[in-house]
Design a protein around this motif. Sequence first.
Motif, PDB file in Angstrom:
ATOM      1  N   SER A  64      30.820  63.653  51.432  1.00  0.00           N
ATOM      2  CA  SER A  64      30.848  62.273  50.949  1.00  0.00           C
ATOM      3  C   SER A  64      29.566  61.876  50.229  1.00  0.00           C
ATOM      4  N   GLN A  65      28.443  62.559  50.525  1.00  0.00           N
ATOM      5  CA  GLN A  65      27.174  62.215  49.883  1.00  0.00           C
ATOM      6  C   GLN A  65      27.107  62.678  48.430  1.00  0.00           C
ATOM      7  N   MET A  66      28.058  63.493  47.998  1.00  0.00           N
ATOM      8  CA  MET A  66      27.937  64.126  46.693  1.00  0.00           C
ATOM      9  C   MET A  66      28.082  63.155  45.526  1.00  0.00           C
ATOM     10  N   LEU A  67      28.662  61.982  45.771  1.00  0.00           N
ATOM     11  CA  LEU A  67      28.824  61.002  44.689  1.00  0.00           C
ATOM     12  C   LEU A  67      27.738  59.941  44.680  1.00  0.00           C
ATOM     13  N   LEU A  68      26.837  59.963  45.656  1.00  0.00           N
ATOM     14  CA  LEU A  68      25.846  58.891  45.751  1.00  0.00           C
ATOM     15  C   LEU A  68      24.938  58.847  44.535  1.00  0.00           C
ATOM     16  N   ASP A  69      24.654  60.006  43.937  1.00  0.00           N
ATOM     17  CA  ASP A  69      23.757  60.060  42.786  1.00  0.00           C
ATOM     18  C   ASP A  69      24.496  59.984  41.450  1.00  0.00           C
ATOM     19  N   ALA A  70      25.818  59.846  41.486  1.00  0.00           N
ATOM     20  CA  ALA A  70      26.605  59.877  40.245  1.00  0.00           C
ATOM     21  C   ALA A  70      26.446  58.577  39.453  1.00  0.00           C
ATOM     22  N   ASP A  71      26.534  58.710  38.133  1.00  0.00           N
ATOM     23  CA  ASP A  71      26.588  57.525  37.283  1.00  0.00           C
ATOM     24  C   ASP A  71      27.892  56.781  37.536  1.00  0.00           C
ATOM     25  N   LYS A  72      27.886  55.487  37.242  1.00  0.00           N
ATOM     26  CA  LYS A  72      29.048  54.646  37.504  1.00  0.00           C
ATOM     27  C   LYS A  72      29.341  53.761  36.293  1.00  0.00           C
ATOM     28  N   ALA A  73      30.545  53.207  36.256  1.00  0.00           N
ATOM     29  CA  ALA A  73      30.917  52.273  35.189  1.00  0.00           C
ATOM     30  C   ALA A  73      31.655  51.085  35.790  1.00  0.00           C
ATOM     31  N   TYR A  74      31.401  49.916  35.221  1.00  0.00           N
ATOM     32  CA  TYR A  74      31.977  48.663  35.702  1.00  0.00           C
ATOM     33  C   TYR A  74      32.410  47.802  34.519  1.00  0.00           C
ATOM     34  N   VAL A  75      33.303  46.873  34.813  1.00  0.00           N
ATOM     35  CA  VAL A  75      33.566  45.756  33.902  1.00  0.00           C
ATOM     36  C   VAL A  75      33.259  44.480  34.670  1.00  0.00           C
ATOM     37  N   ALA A  76      32.296  43.723  34.164  1.00  0.00           N
ATOM     38  CA  ALA A  76      31.895  42.461  34.793  1.00  0.00           C
ATOM     39  C   ALA A  76      32.373  41.299  33.940  1.00  0.00           C
ATOM     40  N   HIS A  77      32.857  40.238  34.595  1.00  0.00           N
ATOM     41  CA  HIS A  77      33.189  38.999  33.889  1.00  0.00           C
ATOM     42  C   HIS A  77      32.002  38.059  34.065  1.00  0.00           C
ATOM     43  N   VAL A  78      31.329  37.776  32.970  1.00  0.00           N
ATOM     44  CA  VAL A  78      30.072  37.028  32.990  1.00  0.00           C
ATOM     45  C   VAL A  78      30.313  35.588  32.555  1.00  0.00           C
ATOM     46  N   ARG A  79      29.760  34.661  33.321  1.00  0.00           N
ATOM     47  CA  ARG A  79      29.818  33.241  32.958  1.00  0.00           C
ATOM     48  C   ARG A  79      28.404  32.781  32.613  1.00  0.00           C
ATOM     49  N   LEU A  80      28.228  32.287  31.407  1.00  0.00           N
ATOM     50  CA  LEU A  80      26.941  31.791  30.940  1.00  0.00           C
ATOM     51  C   LEU A  80      26.746  30.324  31.316  1.00  0.00           C
ATOM     52  N   GLY A  81      25.477  29.918  31.369  1.00  0.00           N
ATOM     53  CA  GLY A  81      25.171  28.500  31.567  1.00  0.00           C
ATOM     54  C   GLY A  81      25.052  28.072  33.011  1.00  0.00           C
ATOM     55  N   GLU A  82      25.226  29.001  33.954  1.00  0.00           N
ATOM     56  CA  GLU A  82      25.106  28.665  35.378  1.00  0.00           C
ATOM     57  C   GLU A  82      24.440  29.807  36.124  1.00  0.00           C
ATOM     58  N   THR A  83      23.444  29.495  36.927  1.00  0.00           N
ATOM     59  CA  THR A  83      22.874  30.464  37.860  1.00  0.00           C
ATOM     60  C   THR A  83      23.274  30.064  39.271  1.00  0.00           C
ATOM     61  N   THR A  84      23.496  31.052  40.123  1.00  0.00           N
ATOM     62  CA  THR A  84      23.912  30.774  41.495  1.00  0.00           C
ATOM     63  C   THR A  84      22.964  31.461  42.478  1.00  0.00           C
ATOM     64  N   THR A  85      23.079  31.082  43.729  1.00  0.00           N
ATOM     65  CA  THR A  85      22.197  31.626  44.764  1.00  0.00           C
ATOM     66  C   THR A  85      22.407  33.118  44.977  1.00  0.00           C
ATOM     67  N   THR A  86      23.601  33.612  44.691  1.00  0.00           N
ATOM     68  CA  THR A  86      23.924  35.008  44.962  1.00  0.00           C
ATOM     69  C   THR A  86      24.074  35.856  43.700  1.00  0.00           C
ATOM     70  N   GLY A  87      24.065  35.220  42.532  1.00  0.00           N
ATOM     71  CA  GLY A  87      24.288  35.956  41.299  1.00  0.00           C
ATOM     72  C   GLY A  87      25.750  36.178  40.993  1.00  0.00           C
ATOM     73  N   ASP A  88      26.621  35.649  41.861  1.00  0.00           N
ATOM     74  CA  ASP A  88      28.060  35.749  41.629  1.00  0.00           C
ATOM     75  C   ASP A  88      28.729  34.430  41.986  1.00  0.00           C
ATOM     76  N   ALA A  89      30.065  34.414  41.906  1.00  0.00           N
ATOM     77  CA  ALA A  89      30.803  33.173  42.097  1.00  0.00           C
ATOM     78  C   ALA A  89      30.840  32.708  43.543  1.00  0.00           C
ATOM     79  N   GLU A  90      30.412  33.538  44.489  1.00  0.00           N
ATOM     80  CA  GLU A  90      30.424  33.141  45.894  1.00  0.00           C
ATOM     81  C   GLU A  90      29.240  32.243  46.253  1.00  0.00           C
ATOM     82  N   GLY A  91      28.216  32.230  45.413  1.00  0.00           N
ATOM     83  CA  GLY A  91      27.031  31.445  45.710  1.00  0.00           C
ATOM     84  C   GLY A  91      27.127  30.009  45.216  1.00  0.00           C
ATOM     85  N   GLU A  92      26.177  29.203  45.653  1.00  0.00           N
ATOM     86  CA  GLU A  92      26.088  27.818  45.193  1.00  0.00           C
ATOM     87  C   GLU A  92      25.370  27.778  43.846  1.00  0.00           C
TER      88      GLU A  92
END
Length: 311
Positions: A64-92
């Motif tokens: 299971s440790q063999m993927l820990l160093d692997a590169d990864k890819a994501y798609v993030a939905h970014v909302r501009l104009g607002e910062t939150t306590t957590t950096g995501d929509a769960e924060g205030e």
Amino acid sequence: MAKQSWLTIDGVVLLDKPVGLSSNTALQKVRRAYRAAKGGHTGTLDPLASGLLPLCLGEATKFSQMLLDADKAYVAHVRLGETTTTGDAEGEILVRSELRPTEANIDAVLPRFLGEIEQIPPMYSALKRDGKPLYEYARAGVELVRAPRQVRILSLVRGALDGQEFDLAVACSKGTYIRTLAEDIGAALGCGAHITALRRTRIGPFLIEGAVGLEALESDSALREAALKPVDLLAGHLPVVELDEDQCRRFAHGQSVTLPAFEPGEARIYRRERFLGLGRCEANGTLVPVRLVAERASSAQMLDVQENSPL
């Protein structure tokens, strides 16, 4: 107390984790679906995030440790104009900005974040300080100084800007915080930002297109069988060494064997297509066992455990 029979299931499942589940909860649900006595994951994926989560059952947990160093890819939905306590929509929401960047503005700052960059890990993360994860300090209102970390951003591809929001496809090294990346991009634009959704689409050579959803896995036995991949799946990038019967016997007992010249380094070891584990080829022609796979009497053995086993 009633007992439940669990199976010694060996293999890898490429799960498409749904939003709202921790990686450990997803693992336990998959274990229940297979009635697998043992399991582990290859690195966590936040509850807010969906997407690719490789899970290891039985003997596959040794790799299971063999993927820990692997590169990864994501798609993030970014909302501009607002910062939150957590950096995501769960924060205030902390700050709102009336500034509205254009696509040209975004395209002008994205190249700053390509290549080797430094990130300060967020307080709402699982990194530990004095044995406690940072998010516990954050929830108690404590802000700790965090040293910057170097990560690598391989590519950034922006989707169309829709009002204040856009998708951002990110290919990156291990240890990259996509929330922090979005916040830093927002800061560079002068308006702040956070992510409202995150989906992991790749880990190393494995793509989300090859993953199976949790509901389908739980309800469809034929799909469940097809989704269980071989134990050696995570080691597929390593070269193969084939042993004869005598070498196989020695290797399986943890003893080194002598081989013709091989490139030094780790390799997958087989005997007539049976995966024996990983070995390290030395420059002098010695093959040293590194991680061995237990030979099962059958593909699935029954184990009796308490029904309230920690699954």
